[in-house]
Write an enzyme that holds these catalytic residues in place. Structure first.
Site, PDB file in Angstrom:
ATOM      1  N   HIS A 143       7.674  -2.410   2.169  1.00 19.98           N
ATOM      2  CA  HIS A 143       7.554  -0.949   2.078  1.00 19.98           C
ATOM      3  C   HIS A 143       8.912  -0.243   1.946  1.00 19.98           C
ATOM      4  O   HIS A 143       9.103   0.593   1.083  1.00 19.98           O
ATOM      5  CB  HIS A 143       6.843  -0.380   3.317  1.00 19.98           C
ATOM      6  N   HIS A 203       0.820  -1.219   0.000  1.00 20.72           N
ATOM      7  CA  HIS A 203       0.000   0.000   0.000  1.00 20.72           C
ATOM      8  C   HIS A 203       0.852   1.266   0.000  1.00 20.72           C
ATOM      9  O   HIS A 203       0.365   2.339  -0.342  1.00 20.72           O
ATOM     10  CB  HIS A 203      -1.014  -0.014   1.146  1.00 20.72           C
ATOM     11  N   LYS A 209       0.429   5.516  -1.827  1.00 21.91           N
ATOM     12  CA  LYS A 209       0.430   6.795  -1.105  1.00 21.91           C
ATOM     13  C   LYS A 209       0.757   7.917  -2.085  1.00 21.91           C
ATOM     14  O   LYS A 209       1.659   7.771  -2.905  1.00 21.91           O
ATOM     15  CB  LYS A 209       1.461   6.773   0.038  1.00 21.91           C
TER      16      LYS A 209
HETATM   17  C1  BG6 Z   1       1.462  -2.384   7.257  1.00 24.29           C
HETATM   18  C2  BG6 Z   1       2.129  -3.117   8.373  1.00 24.29           C
HETATM   19  O1  BG6 Z   1       1.783  -2.951   6.024  1.00 24.29           O
HETATM   20  O2  BG6 Z   1       1.866  -1.024   7.267  1.00 24.29           O
HETATM   21  C3  BG6 Z   1       1.809  -2.462   9.703  1.00 24.29           C
HETATM   22  O3  BG6 Z   1       1.693  -4.463   8.374  1.00 24.29           O
HETATM   23  C4  BG6 Z   1       2.140  -0.996   9.669  1.00 24.29           C
HETATM   24  O4  BG6 Z   1       2.505  -3.115  10.770  1.00 24.29           O
HETATM   25  C5  BG6 Z   1       1.519  -0.334   8.457  1.00 24.29           C
HETATM   26  O5  BG6 Z   1       1.638  -0.402  10.858  1.00 24.29           O
HETATM   27  C6  BG6 Z   1       1.989   1.092   8.312  1.00 24.29           C
HETATM   28  O6  BG6 Z   1       1.247   1.710   7.300  1.00 24.29           O
HETATM   29  P1  BG6 Z   1       0.981   3.274   7.328  1.00 24.29           P
HETATM   30  O7  BG6 Z   1       0.216   3.513   6.059  1.00 24.29           O
HETATM   31  O8  BG6 Z   1       0.210   3.583   8.567  1.00 24.29           O
HETATM   32  O9  BG6 Z   1       2.322   3.931   7.323  1.00 24.29           O
END
Ligand code: BG6
Length: 506
Positions: A260, A198, A202
Site C-alpha cells: 500500500h 485494495h 480507493k
Molecule cells: C490490509 C492489511 O491490506 O489493509 C491490514 O492487511 C490493514 O492489516 C488494512 O488493516 C488497511 O486497509 P484500510 O482500507 O482499512 O485502510
C-alpha cells in the site's frame, strides 16, 4: 477475452480503461465469480458486500453467479444465512429486496480446493456459455495460490475468459513471491492475473491521478524545485483483531509498506504517463520502484524505525499490548517509519517519509507535500511553508494550506488558512468501497489498478534488505504505547532533518 460482449455490455473488456467514463449502471459482462476462502473474513466483510452494492447499482447481469468455496463443510442454505447477517452488518443501507435477490446468486461448496478431483464439483455451478467470464478470487493464504491454480487446471475449469485474482501479500519475500507467480503463471497468463492492492481501488487514491494529471496547477510545483519533502502516513487505531496468526508472520513492513505505502509513493512520484493505458501507468510506477535508493547495511538503522505497541488507551478505552493480544512474546513490528529517497532528476534530495502502524492515536491516511519556504521574507513574521494535504481516509479531501492576512487591527498578521476540497461536501452520494471498483474491473478485464508481476517483485527487492538489516541487528522493535504516534525514534527520524510529522504541525 477483450471482445466477449462488446455491444451488450458497455462495461465489458476493451471498452473501459481507468479513464473511461461509464454510466454508473453500466452492466458488466455475465460472470461467475468464485471466491476461495469464501467463508473467511475478507469475503464476508468486503467482497460480498462490494458485490451487493454493485448489484444494487445494476451492474451485475441477472444470470451472474457467486460461488463461495471454503474448507469447512456446509451447505448453501446455512451459508446464505451467514452472508445475510454479514451483509446487514456491512451493507445495511441496500434495500432488503436487493439483499434477497443477491442471496439467490450465492452458492457454497465445502471442499479442498487444492485437490483437482474435489474441485470438479465446481463445474456444474459454472456456466459453459462461450465467452462467459470466470473470476477465481483467491482470498486464501498465499501458499495456496499455486496449488489452487494447479487444481483448477486439473479440473479443467480454466477457460480463455477466466481470470485469477490474488490477494496480497504475495509471498513473504522476493523468492516466495517469484515462486507463487511462477506457479500461478503456469496456469494463468499475466493478462489473466489480477494482483490486488485494495488501496488502488480507493476513490481518493484513484483521485491522485486526476489531481496530478487533470490539473495544470501542480505539475510545475511537483519536484525538488518546490517540494521540500513528502510524508505518507497510514495510521490505524485497530490492533491485529482476529488476524494475529497471519500478522505475526508478516509485520507492518510486509503487510502495509511493501504494497500500500509503496503504491501511494509511486502515484505521487511517477512521471506523467502518456495515457491511461494499463501498461503506461504501470510502467511509470515500476520506474519509481526501481529508482528507490536501496536501504541496506548500516543505512537500515539510520533510515528505518520499527516499533511494537504495548498496552495503552485508544479513544479513551484501555487496550492490551500486541504480545498480550497474540498470547506470546514476539519480535514482529506493528509500526514502521522509513526515510526513502527516489533517485531521479525530479526528486533529487527530496525525502519521502513513510509511516504506518497499528493502535496509533488516530485512524488517518494522509499524504502531505510540504513545499519550500518563501525565498525572502518581507513580513515581521516568517510565513509558514505551504502544504498540500491529500486526505485519503477518513474525511476524504484535499487541503491546500496558504498564508493569509488575518483581518483586523494589529498590523500584518499572517495566518495559515486552507482551501478545502471536502469530498463529503462537494460530491453527493456514498463513497464506494475499494473492492467494488476492483471486482468490476476484474470482470471487465481491466488490470490498470492491479499490480503487475514486475511491480510486486521490484517492491520486494527494495523491502528485502530492510528485513535483512533488522534480522542481522537482532534488535527488537521499539515499544510504543497504544494510542500514541509510535516510538519516539520515529519522531527523531524526521526531526533530525529539521522537519516534523504533519500532526505536530497543527
Ligand atoms: C490490509 C492489511 O491490506 O489493509 C491490514 O492487511 C490493514 O492489516 C488494512 O488493516 C488497511 O486497509 P484500510 O482500507 O482499512 O485502510
Amino acid at each position: 477475452m477483450q471482445a466477449s460482449h462488446p455491444t451488450r455490455h458497455p462495461g465489458s473488456p476493451g471498452s473501459s480503461g481507468f479513464g473511461a467514463a461509464l454510466p454508473p449502471t453500466a452492466l458488466v459482462a455475465p460472470c461467475d465469480i468464485v471466491v476461495f476462502g469464501g467463508g473467511g473474513d475478507l469475503a464476508l466483510r468486503k467482497l460480498l458486500p462490494a458485490l451487493l452494492y454493485r448489484d444494487a447499482d445494476g451492474q451485475l447481469t441477472a444470470d451472474s453467479r457467486i460461488i463461495a468455496v471454503g474448507r469447512s463443510p456446509g451447505d448453501t442454505a446455512g451459508f446464505r444465512a451467514r452472508v445475510a447477517e454479514a451483509l446487514h452488518r456491512h451493507a445495511g443501507e441496500v434495500p432488503e429486496a436487493i439483499h434477497q435477490g443477491f442471496l439467490q446468486r450465492v452458492v457454497y461448496l465445502g471442499l479442498d480446493a487444492t485437490d483437482g478431483t474435489a474441485l470438479s464439483a465446481l463445474a456444474p455451478h459454472l456456466s459453459d456459455q462461450p465467452g462467459r467470464v470466470r473470476a477465481f478470487y483467491l482470498a486464501t493464504a498465499p501458499d495456496l495460490f499455486g496449488p489452487i491454480a494447479a487444481a483448477l487446471a486439473t479440473a479443467g475449469l480454466v477457460t480463455p475468459d477466466s481470470r485469477v485474482v490474488l490477494e496480497k501479500p504475495l509471498g513473504r519475500d522476493l523468492a516466495s513471491s517469484c515462486a507463487i507467480n511462477d506457479a500461478v503463471g503456469a496456469v494463468f497468463s499475466e493478462r489473466q492475473t489480477f494482483r490486488i492492492d485494495h488501496y488502488l481501488g480507493k476513490e481518493t487514491v484513484q483521485n491522485l491521478l486526476v489531481l496530478r494529471f487533470a490539473n495544470v496547477l501542480f505539475e510545475h510545483l511537483w519536484s525538488h524545485a518546490e517540494v521540500d519533502h513528502v510524508q505518507i502516513t497510514v495510521a490505524e487505531t485497530l490492533g491485529v483483531e482476529g488476524r494475529a496468526g497471519y500478522y505475526d508472520q508478516s509485520g507492518a513492513l510486509r503487510d502495509m509498506v511493501q504494497n500500500h505505502l509503496l503504491q501511494l509513493l509511486c502515484l505521487i512520484a511517477m512521471e506523467p504517463p502518456a495515457s491511461l493505458d494499463q501498461d503506461a501507468v504501470r510502467d511509470e510506477k515500476l520506474k519509481v520502484l526501481r529508482t528507490l535508493r536501496p536501504i541496506r547495511g548500516g543505512d537500515v538503522a539510520v533510515n528505518t524505525v520499527r516499533g511494537q505497541y504495548r498496552a495503552g488507551a485508544v479513544a479513551g478505552l484501555a487496550v492490551p499490548g500486541y504480545a498480550e493480544e497474540l498470547g506470546q512474546d514476539s519480535a514482529t513490528e506493528t509500526f514502521v517509519a522509513i526515510k526513502a529517497q527516489v533517485e531521479t532528476w525530479r526528486w533529487a534530495g527530496v525525502p519521502f517519509y513513510l509511516r504506518t502502524g497499528k493502535r496509533l492515536a488516530d485512524r488517518t491516511s494522509e499524504i502531505v507535500l510540504q513545499f519550500r519556504p518563501v525565498p525572502h521574507v518581507i513580513f515581521p513574521q516568517a510565513p509558514r511553508a505551504n502544504r498540500l494535504v491529500i486526505r485519503l481516509q477518513p474525511d476524504e479531501g484535499i487541503r491546500l494550506h496558504l498564508m493569509a492576512k488575518e483581518p483586523g487591527p494589529g498590523g500584518v498578521r499572517l495566518k495559515d488558512a486552507a482551501l478545502n476540497l471536502s469530498f463529503a461536501e462537494t460530491f453527493s452520494g456514498r463513497l464506494p468501497d475499494a473492492y467494488e471498483r476492483l471486482l468490476m474491473d476484474v470482470v471487465r478485464g481491466n488490470p490498470t489498478l492491479f499490480m503487475r508481476r514486475d511491480e510486486v517483485e521490484a517492491a520486494w527487492r527494495w523491502v528485502e534488505p530492510i528485513l535483512a538489516g533488522w534480522a542481522e541487528s537482532g534488535e527488537r522493535p521499539k515499544p510504543y504505547p497504544a494510542g500514541s504516534w509510535g516510538p519516539s525514534a520515529a519522531v527523531a527520524l524526521i526531526e533530525r532533518d529539521g522537519r516534523t510529522w504533519a500532526e505536530d504541525i497543527g
